[in-house]
Design a protein around this motif. Structure first.
Motif, PDB file in Angstrom:
ATOM      1  N   LYS A  58      -6.028  -1.593   9.026  1.00 19.08           N
ATOM      2  CA  LYS A  58      -7.369  -1.833   8.539  1.00 19.08           C
ATOM      3  C   LYS A  58      -8.031  -0.472   8.521  1.00 19.08           C
ATOM      4  N   GLY A  59      -9.157  -0.357   7.674  1.00 18.40           N
ATOM      5  CA  GLY A  59      -9.691   0.953   7.734  1.00 18.40           C
ATOM      6  C   GLY A  59     -11.145   0.820   7.824  1.00 18.40           C
ATOM      7  N   ILE A  60     -12.001   1.657   7.176  1.00 18.05           N
ATOM      8  CA  ILE A  60     -13.469   1.808   7.264  1.00 18.05           C
ATOM      9  C   ILE A  60     -13.987   0.664   6.476  1.00 18.05           C
ATOM     10  N   LYS A  61     -15.298   0.254   6.887  1.00 19.64           N
ATOM     11  CA  LYS A  61     -16.062  -0.595   6.108  1.00 19.64           C
ATOM     12  C   LYS A  61     -15.438  -1.974   5.675  1.00 19.64           C
ATOM     13  N   GLY A  62     -14.809  -2.503   6.786  1.00 21.78           N
ATOM     14  CA  GLY A  62     -14.242  -3.769   6.646  1.00 21.78           C
ATOM     15  C   GLY A  62     -13.030  -3.818   5.615  1.00 21.78           C
ATOM     16  N   PHE A  63     -12.428  -2.695   4.934  1.00 22.44           N
ATOM     17  CA  PHE A  63     -11.195  -2.941   4.112  1.00 22.44           C
ATOM     18  C   PHE A  63     -10.104  -3.083   4.842  1.00 22.44           C
ATOM     19  N   GLU A  64      -9.092  -3.543   4.280  1.00 25.52           N
ATOM     20  CA  GLU A  64      -7.639  -3.803   4.869  1.00 25.52           C
ATOM     21  C   GLU A  64      -6.712  -3.675   3.774  1.00 25.52           C
ATOM     22  N   ALA A  65      -5.344  -3.589   4.157  1.00 26.97           N
ATOM     23  CA  ALA A  65      -4.428  -3.473   3.088  1.00 26.97           C
ATOM     24  C   ALA A  65      -2.913  -3.747   3.713  1.00 26.97           C
ATOM     25  N   GLU A  66      -2.294  -4.509   3.147  1.00 25.83           N
ATOM     26  CA  GLU A  66      -1.028  -4.872   3.475  1.00 25.83           C
ATOM     27  C   GLU A  66       0.227  -4.431   2.798  1.00 25.83           C
ATOM     28  N   PHE A  67       1.020  -3.640   3.617  1.00 26.27           N
ATOM     29  CA  PHE A  67       2.180  -3.081   2.681  1.00 26.27           C
ATOM     30  C   PHE A  67       3.188  -4.086   2.925  1.00 26.27           C
ATOM     31  N   ILE A  68       3.781  -4.544   1.582  1.00 25.22           N
ATOM     32  CA  ILE A  68       4.967  -5.393   1.448  1.00 25.22           C
ATOM     33  C   ILE A  68       5.979  -4.420   0.971  1.00 25.22           C
ATOM     34  N   LYS A  69       6.916  -4.168   1.775  1.00 30.22           N
ATOM     35  CA  LYS A  69       8.000  -3.153   1.391  1.00 30.22           C
ATOM     36  C   LYS A  69       8.792  -3.750   0.125  1.00 30.22           C
ATOM     37  N   SER A  70       9.359  -5.179   0.391  1.00 31.91           N
ATOM     38  CA  SER A  70      10.245  -5.699  -0.672  1.00 31.91           C
ATOM     39  C   SER A  70       9.381  -5.701  -2.055  1.00 31.91           C
ATOM     40  N   LYS A  71       8.046  -5.574  -2.042  1.00 34.01           N
ATOM     41  CA  LYS A  71       7.495  -5.943  -3.487  1.00 34.01           C
ATOM     42  C   LYS A  71       6.881  -4.342  -3.744  1.00 34.01           C
ATOM     43  N   PHE A  72       7.333  -3.383  -2.972  1.00 32.42           N
ATOM     44  CA  PHE A  72       6.649  -1.850  -3.301  1.00 32.42           C
ATOM     45  C   PHE A  72       5.166  -2.096  -3.423  1.00 32.42           C
ATOM     46  N   SER A  73       4.276  -2.759  -2.780  1.00 30.75           N
ATOM     47  CA  SER A  73       3.144  -2.946  -3.017  1.00 30.75           C
ATOM     48  C   SER A  73       2.180  -2.620  -1.673  1.00 30.75           C
ATOM     49  N   PHE A  74       0.997  -2.140  -1.849  1.00 29.63           N
ATOM     50  CA  PHE A  74      -0.092  -1.874  -1.033  1.00 29.63           C
ATOM     51  C   PHE A  74      -1.339  -2.083  -1.560  1.00 29.63           C
ATOM     52  N   ASN A  75      -1.699  -3.595  -1.465  1.00 27.10           N
ATOM     53  CA  ASN A  75      -2.938  -3.915  -1.941  1.00 27.10           C
ATOM     54  C   ASN A  75      -4.202  -3.898  -1.097  1.00 27.10           C
ATOM     55  N   LEU A  76      -5.224  -3.482  -1.376  1.00 24.75           N
ATOM     56  CA  LEU A  76      -6.353  -3.426  -0.737  1.00 24.75           C
ATOM     57  C   LEU A  76      -7.079  -4.424  -1.022  1.00 24.75           C
ATOM     58  N   ARG A  77      -7.848  -5.172   0.446  1.00 27.27           N
ATOM     59  CA  ARG A  77      -8.594  -6.538   0.258  1.00 27.27           C
ATOM     60  C   ARG A  77      -9.862  -6.042   1.239  1.00 27.27           C
ATOM     61  N   LYS A  78     -10.766  -7.075   0.688  1.00 32.56           N
ATOM     62  CA  LYS A  78     -12.106  -7.063   1.597  1.00 32.56           C
ATOM     63  C   LYS A  78     -12.525  -8.280   1.266  1.00 32.56           C
ATOM     64  N   PRO A  79     -12.747  -9.206   2.565  1.00 29.47           N
ATOM     65  CA  PRO A  79     -13.219 -10.368   2.338  1.00 29.47           C
ATOM     66  C   PRO A  79     -14.630 -10.865   1.675  1.00 29.47           C
ATOM     67  N   SER A  80     -15.558  -9.785   1.908  1.00 27.63           N
ATOM     68  CA  SER A  80     -16.750 -10.154   1.356  1.00 27.63           C
ATOM     69  C   SER A  80     -17.534  -8.605   0.908  1.00 27.63           C
ATOM     70  N   VAL A  81     -17.665  -8.258  -0.362  1.00 24.91           N
ATOM     71  CA  VAL A  81     -18.257  -7.117  -0.682  1.00 24.91           C
ATOM     72  C   VAL A  81     -19.492  -7.008  -0.864  1.00 24.91           C
ATOM     73  N   GLN A  82     -20.280  -5.675  -0.708  1.00 22.84           N
ATOM     74  CA  GLN A  82     -21.494  -5.375  -0.873  1.00 22.84           C
ATOM     75  C   GLN A  82     -21.890  -4.485  -1.751  1.00 22.84           C
ATOM     76  N   TRP A  83     -23.153  -4.552  -2.227  1.00 23.70           N
ATOM     77  CA  TRP A  83     -23.274  -3.558  -3.467  1.00 23.70           C
ATOM     78  C   TRP A  83     -22.952  -2.220  -3.123  1.00 23.70           C
ATOM     79  N   SER A  84     -22.813  -1.644  -2.052  1.00 24.68           N
ATOM     80  CA  SER A  84     -22.380  -0.279  -1.634  1.00 24.68           C
ATOM     81  C   SER A  84     -21.307  -0.015  -1.693  1.00 24.68           C
ATOM     82  N   ASP A  85     -20.278  -1.168  -2.099  1.00 25.57           N
ATOM     83  CA  ASP A  85     -18.859  -0.667  -2.271  1.00 25.57           C
ATOM     84  C   ASP A  85     -18.578  -0.423  -3.629  1.00 25.57           C
ATOM     85  N   THR A  86     -19.756  -0.340  -4.640  1.00 26.76           N
ATOM     86  CA  THR A  86     -19.270   0.251  -5.780  1.00 26.76           C
ATOM     87  C   THR A  86     -18.820   1.602  -6.018  1.00 26.76           C
TER      88      THR A  86
END
Lengths: 113, 115
Positions: A58-86
């Motif tokens: 989990k990071g700042i401003k409600g962001f989170e990311a999941e590391f999936i080693k088998s997929k070499f991925s690290f996708n960023l997520r946020k459940p509900s974005v705000q205009w200030s996330d632009t």
């Protein structure tokens, strides 16, 4: 050479929509993973990071990311974005062997009010 | 006030001239990096250094040179051999791999324009 891919170049969402930005990397060894954000006219800031342990970080401003080693991925997520996330969002990978910090090409997120 | 300082903020250069961009950090970081940022291409690594008196080429080193004589300083020279030098240049520093926190901290950048 290691590489980092961000497949979404420009994402446009309405406020309150959910966000997921993709990040894949090519390096197979031990890595540290990061997401940075660059707001208009400002310098790059760290959003969140993964070194080891729990793959869901989990990071700042409600962001989170999941590391999936088998997929070499690290996708960023946020459940509900705000205009200030632009902003522009960058995924980055630090490899243990090359000690090289490599960035993806970035994703421009526009949130409509 | 701790951080990374890049200077100047804006720089104009005539074609055929070399120019040096300054980057200084007081975070006691061993690793330092230079990136070039162009629209739609993200941050591309020019050079990086993990320790004083040592540095490695990144993905787009041609036409650039660096030095690392002091831990705090990592200047970048854009030479006349760089075919398309107009860009935004970012310097960063971090602890080295194996230390607890390896996240990079960035300067405010230097916008170089060749006229």
């Amino acid at each position: 050479a290691q590489s980092v891919s961000q497949h979404n170049h420009h994402v446009i969402l309405s406020e309150a929509a959910s966000l997921e930005l993709g990040c894949n990397y090519s390096y197979g060894g031990t890595v540290n993973l990061f997401w940075y954000v660059q707001y208009p006219g400002q310098h790059l800031q760290l959003l969140l990071k993964y070194f080891s342990g729990d793959p869901l970080v989990k990071g700042i401003k409600g962001f989170e990311a999941e590391f999936i080693k088998s997929k070499f991925s690290f996708n960023l997520r946020k459940p509900s974005v705000q205009w200030s996330d632009t902003a522009e969002y960058f995924c980055a990978v630090l490899s243990g062997s090359a000690r090289q910090l490599t960035f993806g090409s970035g994703t421009q997120l526009t949130v409509l009010p | 006030d701790g951080g990374i300082t890049q200077s100047p903020k804006y720089l104009f250069r005539k074609e055929g001239q070399n120019v040096t961009l300054s980057c200084e950090q007081n975070l006691n970081h061993d690793a330092m990096y230079w990136y070039r940022q162009d629209p739609g291409q993200g941050l591309r690594l020019i050079y990086y250094s993990q320790i004083v008196n040592d540095f490695q080429k990144g993905d787009i080193a041609e036409g650039y040179s660096v030095s690392r004589e002091k831990k705090e300083s990592f200047p970048l020279t854009v030479t006349s051999a760089q075919k398309n030098p107009t860009a935004f240049y970012l310097c960063a520093s971090s602890h080295n791999w194996g230390q607890q926190n390896t996240e990079a901290f960035f300067g405010q950048g230097t916008r170089l324009t060749v006229v």
